[in-house]
Motif scaffolding. Structure first.
Motif, PDB file in Angstrom:
ATOM      1  N   GLN A 169     -11.296  12.943   2.353  1.00 12.88           N
ATOM      2  CA  GLN A 169     -11.472  11.754   1.520  1.00 12.88           C
ATOM      3  C   GLN A 169     -10.540  11.791   0.316  1.00 12.88           C
ATOM      4  O   GLN A 169      -9.900  10.798  -0.024  1.00 12.88           O
ATOM      5  CB  GLN A 169     -12.925  11.637   1.055  1.00 12.88           C
ATOM      6  N   ALA A 170     -10.464  12.950  -0.339  1.00 13.52           N
ATOM      7  CA  ALA A 170      -9.586  13.086  -1.495  1.00 13.52           C
ATOM      8  C   ALA A 170      -8.132  12.821  -1.114  1.00 13.52           C
ATOM      9  O   ALA A 170      -7.403  12.122  -1.821  1.00 13.52           O
ATOM     10  CB  ALA A 170      -9.736  14.489  -2.104  1.00 13.52           C
ATOM     11  N   TRP A 171      -7.700  13.374   0.024  1.00 16.54           N
ATOM     12  CA  TRP A 171      -6.320  13.181   0.486  1.00 16.54           C
ATOM     13  C   TRP A 171      -6.055  11.707   0.789  1.00 16.54           C
ATOM     14  O   TRP A 171      -4.981  11.178   0.475  1.00 16.54           O
ATOM     15  CB  TRP A 171      -6.053  14.053   1.703  1.00 16.54           C
ATOM     16  N   GLN A 172      -7.027  11.042   1.392  1.00 16.94           N
ATOM     17  CA  GLN A 172      -6.873   9.615   1.684  1.00 16.94           C
ATOM     18  C   GLN A 172      -6.652   8.819   0.391  1.00 16.94           C
ATOM     19  O   GLN A 172      -5.787   7.953   0.330  1.00 16.94           O
ATOM     20  CB  GLN A 172      -8.099   9.090   2.416  1.00 16.94           C
ATOM     21  N   TRP A 173      -7.433   9.112  -0.652  1.00 12.61           N
ATOM     22  CA  TRP A 173      -7.251   8.428  -1.932  1.00 12.61           C
ATOM     23  C   TRP A 173      -5.840   8.646  -2.471  1.00 12.61           C
ATOM     24  O   TRP A 173      -5.194   7.716  -2.968  1.00 12.61           O
ATOM     25  CB  TRP A 173      -8.255   8.928  -2.964  1.00 12.61           C
ATOM     26  N   LEU A 174      -5.355   9.878  -2.372  1.00 12.45           N
ATOM     27  CA  LEU A 174      -4.016  10.182  -2.884  1.00 12.45           C
ATOM     28  C   LEU A 174      -2.948   9.440  -2.092  1.00 12.45           C
ATOM     29  O   LEU A 174      -2.012   8.871  -2.680  1.00 12.45           O
ATOM     30  CB  LEU A 174      -3.768  11.689  -2.836  1.00 12.45           C
ATOM     31  N   MET A 175      -3.071   9.421  -0.763  1.00 12.71           N
ATOM     32  CA  MET A 175      -2.067   8.752   0.055  1.00 12.71           C
ATOM     33  C   MET A 175      -2.087   7.233  -0.180  1.00 12.71           C
ATOM     34  O   MET A 175      -1.033   6.583  -0.184  1.00 12.71           O
ATOM     35  CB  MET A 175      -2.272   9.072   1.540  1.00 12.71           C
ATOM     36  N   GLU A 176      -3.266   6.672  -0.406  1.00 13.55           N
ATOM     37  CA  GLU A 176      -3.346   5.251  -0.755  1.00 13.55           C
ATOM     38  C   GLU A 176      -2.609   4.983  -2.062  1.00 13.55           C
ATOM     39  O   GLU A 176      -1.877   3.993  -2.182  1.00 13.55           O
ATOM     40  CB  GLU A 176      -4.805   4.815  -0.873  1.00 13.55           C
TER      41      GLU A 176
END
Length: 197
Positions: A169-176
């Motif tokens: 989830q954290a990685w998804q936020w960063l990539m967004e």
């Protein structure tokens, strides 16, 4: 040595502020060095205290750099401040002195209490990758696009191999956040080119 932590402070009226921050500490002395302007700096100067949180929930790091700063907190006992509700350990600090550097002052703090809140369950490569990714996101406007892309490609390996749901989830936020930044940059470049024609 710099430890990647989350610093919690409060405004004089008790409103919590949460910020990822690398801190130095040796024995009972902690040094916080926020870049100005900084809500952390203002709160420490006004209240004389802060809490350093040691957490493996890397969503807090990624969340703060992507605009998600509302994390559950609970009061601490030795200083008028709060800590993260989900943290492994925390240090309650009182302000001792300020090195008045105009860009990055050093807040020298004394540890009043060092508390263990939960057991440490081991290292995870994806957690380290998310923290590095959060640093990259905080510097998107300063680093070349190619550098960001190559770093993300390398860090993605650890995410793919070792991430659990929190790290994903954290990685998804960063990539967004990366995608939004470069989409806006491309749109601004198109507008600039059209205006020049």
């Amino acid at each position: 040595m710099i430890h990647e932590t989350v610093v919690t402070t409060v405004t004089p009226d008790g409103t919590p502020h949460i910020a990822p921050m690398g801190v130095r500490h040796e024995g009972d002395t902690f040094v916080l060095m926020p870049f100005l302007p900084s809500a952390t700096y203002d709160n420490v100067v006004l209240t004389g205290c802060a809490v350093v949180n040691f957490t493996t929930d890397v969503r807090v790091f990624a969340g703060c750099v992507t605009g998600r700063r509302a994390w559950p907190t609970v009061p601490v006992h030795k200083v008028p401040c709060v800590r993260l509700d989900d943290t492994l350990a925390h240090a309650e600090l009182r302000l001792v002195s300020i090195n008045g550097d105009p860009q990055r002052p050093a807040l020298v703090m004394q540890c009043i209490a060092l508390c263990t809140d939960a057991p440490f369950t081991g290292f995870n490569r994806a957690q380290a990758a998310v923290i590095e990714g959060a640093v990259l996101v905080s510097r998107l406007a300063m680093l070349p696009h190619e550098k960001i892309e190559s770093e993300i490609a390398y860090l993605s390996i650890a995410i793919g191999k070792t991430a659990g749901p929190r790290e994903q989830q954290a990685w998804q936020w960063l990539m967004e956040a990366v995608n939004v930044f470069y989409a806006r940059s491309a749109a601004a470049a198109r507008v600039s080119t059209e205006e020049a024609l």
